[in-house]
Design an enzyme around this catalytic site. Structure first.
Site, PDB file in Angstrom:
ATOM      1  N   HIS A  59       1.183 -13.915  -9.628  1.00 13.81           N
ATOM      2  CA  HIS A  59       0.198 -13.053  -8.789  1.00 13.81           C
ATOM      3  C   HIS A  59      -0.298 -13.760  -7.311  1.00 13.81           C
ATOM      4  CE1 HIS A  59      -1.348 -10.832 -12.849  1.00 13.81           C
ATOM      5  NE2 HIS A  59      -0.408 -12.236 -13.309  1.00 13.81           N
ATOM      6  N   TYR A  60      -0.606 -13.421  -6.755  1.00 15.95           N
ATOM      7  CA  TYR A  60      -1.456 -14.347  -5.444  1.00 15.95           C
ATOM      8  C   TYR A  60      -3.324 -13.423  -6.187  1.00 15.95           C
ATOM      9  CZ  TYR A  60      -1.524  -9.874  -2.131  1.00 15.95           C
ATOM     10  OH  TYR A  60      -1.077  -9.000  -1.705  1.00 15.95           O
ATOM     11  N   THR A  61      -4.060 -14.715  -5.540  1.00 17.68           N
ATOM     12  CA  THR A  61      -5.556 -14.509  -5.698  1.00 17.68           C
ATOM     13  C   THR A  61      -6.172 -13.675  -4.953  1.00 17.68           C
ATOM     14  OG1 THR A  61      -6.455 -16.383  -4.331  1.00 17.68           O
ATOM     15  CG2 THR A  61      -5.492 -17.310  -6.779  1.00 17.68           C
ATOM     16  N   GLU A 129      -1.656 -17.981 -10.916  1.00 22.60           N
ATOM     17  CA  GLU A 129      -2.226 -17.530 -10.116  1.00 22.60           C
ATOM     18  C   GLU A 129      -1.442 -18.681  -8.958  1.00 22.60           C
ATOM     19  OE1 GLU A 129      -3.587 -14.535  -8.704  1.00 22.60           O
ATOM     20  OE2 GLU A 129      -4.330 -13.417 -10.992  1.00 22.60           O
ATOM     21  N   HIS A 182       3.442  -8.713  -9.726  1.00 24.90           N
ATOM     22  CA  HIS A 182       2.042  -7.608 -10.715  1.00 24.90           C
ATOM     23  C   HIS A 182       2.600  -6.829 -10.481  1.00 24.90           C
ATOM     24  CE1 HIS A 182      -2.744  -7.568 -11.607  1.00 24.90           C
ATOM     25  NE2 HIS A 182      -1.785  -6.559 -12.275  1.00 24.90           N
ATOM     26  N   ASP A 192       0.889  -7.496  -5.823  1.00 25.63           N
ATOM     27  CA  ASP A 192       0.209  -9.265  -5.405  1.00 25.63           C
ATOM     28  C   ASP A 192       2.270  -9.214  -5.697  1.00 25.63           C
ATOM     29  OD1 ASP A 192      -1.707  -8.057  -7.161  1.00 25.63           O
ATOM     30  OD2 ASP A 192      -1.134 -10.375  -8.257  1.00 25.63           O
TER      31      ASP A 192
END
Length: 302
Positions: A59-61, A129, A182, A192
């Site tokens: 994921h990225y936040t 993440e 994700h 993401d």
């Protein structure tokens, strides 16, 4: 004599103290026995077992590091991940990944998700993440994916991520096609880790995840139809793992699945349109990871 009800108490053997008192054990006595753990014999292990973890999800936040940490640890937000990779500035001070949830426990990172026949992947996945803004939000939230301004991941992040993911994949024996983003497990709902995530580099430098072989892409490319067969696209996306509609219609759900696939495997174009290059890459992946005898559907031949 210990009866079956006593044997199944708490899902395992009861302490001898419980049997001696007729099966009655107070919470205080139970806690004392559990802490001692001298009634559990772990000297014999069954060979019939494997890891509960089947999928690794990146994921990225979409927010900065302090906000990421707050959102992933404060109970009011009801979100978490097993690991958090900080931004480059934070890593310069302390080059370390944060473990926020033990791998043996469930983190709340995947939500409504699907991959290779499994729904709600929180129970069977590890989530990582990475601090990255994604794109300028909310200014570009409604823009087409290819018109958004996507942010790169730093070298420091990728170095640590590669080391971490390699270890996780090896320990849990996660198949290459089960290393996903994700967006792959929630197409249309999530985007993401985005098109700037270095999937090919992770594959080539760290042996992480899946990637199509160039010779297979070139083999399948001239065999693609000038007019894409939507039903074929849907069948093949589903065969690889995506939650793709099986309607034969190029609807929003199908476009979302294609766009997720393209962001992962063809980041030069991720508009959700079924083009020949993306189709050839999908065929190459199916041959490499799903079916070594895979051939293009008859409907896809010119």
């Amino acid at each position: 004599m210990i009866n079956r009800r006593q044997f199944l108490y708490r899902g395992g053997l009861v302490p001898l103290a419980c049997a001696a008192t007729g099966g009655v054990l107070t919470s205080r006595a139970w806690a004392a026995d559990v802490s001692a753990a001298d009634w559990i014999d772990e000297s014999i292990a069954s060979a019939s077992q494997d890891s509960r973890v089947r999928t690794l999800v990146f994921h990225y936040t979409a927010v900065d590091y302090p906000t990421s940490l707050r959102l992933l640890t404060d109970a009011q937000y009801r979100a978490s991940a097993h690991y958090l990779v900080p931004d480059a500035q934070t890593l310069a001070r302390k080059p370390a990944v944060l473990r926020l949830v033990p791998e043996a426990r469930r983190a709340w990172h995947a939500g409504d998700s699907y991959w290779q026949g499994v729904r709600y992947l929180n129970t069977s996945s590890i989530g990582i993440e990475i601090v990255n803004l994604g794109y300028p939000s909310p200014q570009q939230d409604e823009w087409p994916l290819m018109q958004r301004t996507w942010f790169d991941f730093s070298e420091e992040q990728i170095a640590l991520l590669g080391r971490l993911a390699s270890d996780i994949v090896a320990r849990h024996q996660i198949p290459p096609s089960n290393v996903v983003g994700h967006a792959d497990i929630s197409p249309g709902r999530k985007v993401d880790p985005g098109p700037r995530f270095p999937w090919e580099r992770l594959y080539r430098d760290f042996g992480i995840g899946a990637w199509p072989d160039d010779e297979d892409i070139q083999h399948f490319l001239p065999r693609q139809s000038a007019q894409p067969d939507v039903a074929s696209w849907q069948r093949r996306l589903s065969a690889y793992g995506y939650d793709a509609p099986q309607s034969g219609v190029l609807d929003d759900g199908t476009r979302a699945a294609i766009a997720a696939f393209q962001m992962h495997f063809r980041p030069a174009r991720f508009d959700g349109e079924p083009d020949a290059e993306s189709s050839a890459r999908l065929d190459a992946l199916l041959r490499k990871y799903v079916d070594p005898e895979h051939a293009v559907d008859k409907a896809e031949h010119p």
